[in-house]
Design an enzyme around this catalytic site. Structure first.
Site, PDB file in Angstrom:
ATOM      1  N   ARG A   1       0.859  -1.186   0.000  1.00 35.14           N
ATOM      2  CA  ARG A   1       0.000   0.000   0.000  1.00 35.14           C
ATOM      3  C   ARG A   1       0.893   1.234   0.000  1.00 35.14           C
ATOM      4  NH1 ARG A   1      -2.731   3.117   4.756  1.00 35.14           N
ATOM      5  NH2 ARG A   1      -3.872   4.616   3.504  1.00 35.14           N
TER       6      ARG A   1
ATOM      7  N   GLU B   1      -7.618   8.222   6.055  1.00 32.15           N
ATOM      8  CA  GLU B   1      -7.974   8.860   7.321  1.00 32.15           C
ATOM      9  C   GLU B   1      -8.551  10.266   7.169  1.00 32.15           C
ATOM     10  OE1 GLU B   1      -4.676   8.621  10.055  1.00 32.15           O
ATOM     11  OE2 GLU B   1      -4.747   6.438  10.100  1.00 32.15           O
TER      12      GLU B   1
ATOM     13  N   ASN C   1      -7.445   1.586   9.841  1.00 29.96           N
ATOM     14  CA  ASN C   1      -6.150   1.951  10.422  1.00 29.96           C
ATOM     15  C   ASN C   1      -6.351   1.984  11.932  1.00 29.96           C
ATOM     16  OD1 ASN C   1      -5.489   2.380   7.756  1.00 29.96           O
ATOM     17  ND2 ASN C   1      -4.977   4.555   7.985  1.00 29.96           N
TER      18      ASN C   1
ATOM     19  N   TYR D   1      -4.502   2.059  15.733  1.00 28.64           N
ATOM     20  CA  TYR D   1      -3.311   2.228  16.565  1.00 28.64           C
ATOM     21  C   TYR D   1      -3.595   2.044  18.057  1.00 28.64           C
ATOM     22  CZ  TYR D   1      -0.818   3.626  12.414  1.00 28.64           C
ATOM     23  OH  TYR D   1      -0.233   3.593  11.176  1.00 28.64           O
TER      24      TYR D   1
ATOM     25  N   GLU E   1      -3.482  -0.083   8.154  1.00 23.25           N
ATOM     26  CA  GLU E   1      -2.337   0.411   8.933  1.00 23.25           C
ATOM     27  C   GLU E   1      -2.428  -0.146  10.341  1.00 23.25           C
ATOM     28  OE1 GLU E   1      -1.558   4.648   9.132  1.00 23.25           O
ATOM     29  OE2 GLU E   1      -1.996   4.864   6.993  1.00 23.25           O
TER      30      GLU E   1
HETATM   31  C1  FCB Z   1      -1.487   7.396  10.490  1.00 19.02           C
HETATM   32  C2  FCB Z   1      -1.123   7.930   9.113  1.00 19.02           C
HETATM   33  C3  FCB Z   1       0.205   7.457   8.609  1.00 19.02           C
HETATM   34  C4  FCB Z   1       1.244   7.418   9.705  1.00 19.02           C
HETATM   35  C5  FCB Z   1       0.737   6.685  10.914  1.00 19.02           C
HETATM   36  C6  FCB Z   1       1.718   6.569  12.040  1.00 19.02           C
HETATM   37  O1  FCB Z   1      -2.422   8.225  11.084  1.00 19.02           O
HETATM   38  O2  FCB Z   1      -2.110   7.551   8.170  1.00 19.02           O
HETATM   39  O3  FCB Z   1       0.577   8.282   7.539  1.00 19.02           O
HETATM   40  O4  FCB Z   1       1.668   8.680   9.985  1.00 19.02           O
HETATM   41  O5  FCB Z   1      -0.425   7.307  11.386  1.00 19.02           O
END
Ligand code: FCB
Length: 446
Positions: A78, A167, A293, A295, A354
């Site tokens: 990607r 995002e 995505n 985290y 992500e």
């Molecule tokens: C996300 C972004 C990516 C990167 C990661 C750590 O929010 O999409 O570009 O910066 O965080």
């Protein structure tokens, strides 16, 4: 016990990057100026005054990077396409040299057995469009769709699936509401039209892509929202935050309506941005998959200041990444189960587009392998509980330019020495390679 080795057969393994974070070569081959070029020039905007001017020099070193991907055994890569390479001012003539770069990259990936998964917009808007209002303007959505059509005409014969936006939540909040990312506007709730216009851009671009027989995804930043306590005020605040972070960017796509934003004093037309027919376009059944995505989760309490209907509360008692983000793998499971419950049959297959962590940069990065293993185990548990998960793209292949944090946050499976551009695989690179190989070998052994 279910773990990452139980992910479904055919599950696709990948890694992610984005144009401004890795390419460099900002003045080459007719590339136009983007909002990130401009933002990085603002004193104090980016840590240590850094920028993506050279970044990982991927624009020139991509063959070496594709070799690194081949070494991992990736199914997919990607990356994002810089709008400013294709149409330097966001409209008007197409820059053939810019398209040629992505053409070469796509061919190089295919020759390595890797499926390209391009994102059309990963935050690097042409500055010329920003000068006219950027995503606050409806017109930008139409320019985006034109650009999508141009790129799809060139690469669509070899690229089966496309991500429209990366995002839109983070771009709206960091870029337009708080001003800590480009374009650096601090409009607070007046930024909301930038949500709608991005989603409209998604809908218009999706029609272009589908019209050419291509699959369409979007990559949303999603977070499970936990109330700081069972107190009604904390729970109401958590619901308000959930509406803004998650539902604002997913309900219109999957349900054809915006969530209730009355806690923000905002009506369903998002400050007048929503016009007749827009939601039908945004929710047209074009999504082949939802990119997630993930985290970390978010913990929310009742507001302490007037102005916003929530306050962020700390998540204690868990490890934290170099970025100080809490590490909660179970949050991914929780998020996916919530999506399944919330959207039911309207939820398309999920690809994690992500997930990853920044570390202190050492080559021996057990912290990262633990992070990845935990999240992949959580993903496998979600699959066992019926969530249709199709793939996982870790962030990131390489250390790169981490936006306002400059080069201080290293997310790569591969270490990059930004002085010499030397790439050195970390321990997590070998771990991911072995995991992919073991997963592929599994069906054959059964
Ligand atoms: C996300 C972004 C990516 C990167 C990661 C750590 O929010 O999409 O570009 O910066 O965080």
């Amino acid at each position: 016990m279910t773990d990452r080795h139980d992910l479904p057969a055919g599950f696709r393994w990948g890694a992610s990057t984005a144009a401004y974070q890795v390419e460099g070569a900002v003045d080459e081959d007719g590339r136009g100026r983007s909002i990130w070029d401009a933002f990085c020039e603002r004193p104090g905007a980016v840590k240590n005054g850094e920028s993506g001017r050279t970044a990982c020099d991927h624009y020139h070193r991509w063959p070496e990077d594709v070799e690194l991907m081949r070494g991992l055994g990736l199914d997919g890569y990607r990356f994002s396409i810089a709008w400013t390479r294709v149409r330097p001012t966001g409209r008007g003539p197409v820059n053939a040299a810019g398209l040629d770069f992505y053409d070469r990259l796509v061919d190089g990936l295919l020759a390595a057995g890797i499926t390209p998964l391009p994102t059309l917009f990963h935050w690097d808007l042409p500055q010329a469009l920003e000068d006219e209002g950027g995503w606050l303007e409806r017109e930008t959505a139409f320019r985006f769709a034109e650009y999508a059509g141009v790129v799809a005409d060139r690469l669509g014969d070899r690229v089966p699936a496309w991500i429209t936006l990366n995002e839109p939540f983070v771009h709206m909040v960091y870029g337009y509401a708080l001003g800590i990312h480009a374009p650096g506007r601090a409009l607070m709730l007046d930024a909301l039209p930038a949500a709608h216009h991005q989603l409209l851009g998604h809908g218009l671009a999706a029609a272009e892509l589908r019209g050419r027989g291509l699959d369409v995804l979007i990559a949303n930043n999603l977070t499970p929202v936990r109330a700081a306590s069972d107190a009604p005020a904390d729970r109401a605040a958590a619901d308000a935050y959930d509406a803004l972070h998650n539902r604002l960017f997913t309900d219109p796509l999957l349900l054809g309506r915006y969530p209730d934003l009355s806690a923000y004093g905002v009506g369903p037309d998002l400050h007048g941005a929503v016009k007749d027919g827009d939601l039908a376009l945004i929710s047209a059944p074009t999504l082949a998959g939802l990119g997630v995505n993930y985290y970390n989760p978010t913990r929310i309490a009742a507001p302490t200041d007037p102005g916003l209907p929530f306050a962020e509360a700390p998540i204690d008692g868990v490890p934290r990444t170099h970025f100080d983000w809490p590490v909660v793998p179970a949050g991914l499971y929780e998020l996916l189960l919530t999506l399944q419950e919330r959207y039911g049959d309207a939820l398309p297959p999920i690809t994690v587009t992500e997930n990853g962590c920044s570390t202190d940069g050492a080559l021996d990065d057990t912290f990262r392998t633990d992070y990845l293993a935990g999240h992949l185990d959580a993903l496998a548990r979600a699959a066992v509980h019926g969530v249709d998960v199709r793939g996982y793209y870790t962030w990131s292949l390489l250390d790169n330019f981490e936006w306002a944090e400059g080069y201080s946050q290293r997310f790569g499976l591969v270490h990059v020495d930004f002085e010499t551009q030397r790439r050195t695989p970390r321990a997590s690179y070998a771990w991911y390679r072995d995991l992919i190989a073991a997963h592929r070998a599994k069906p054959a052994m059964q």
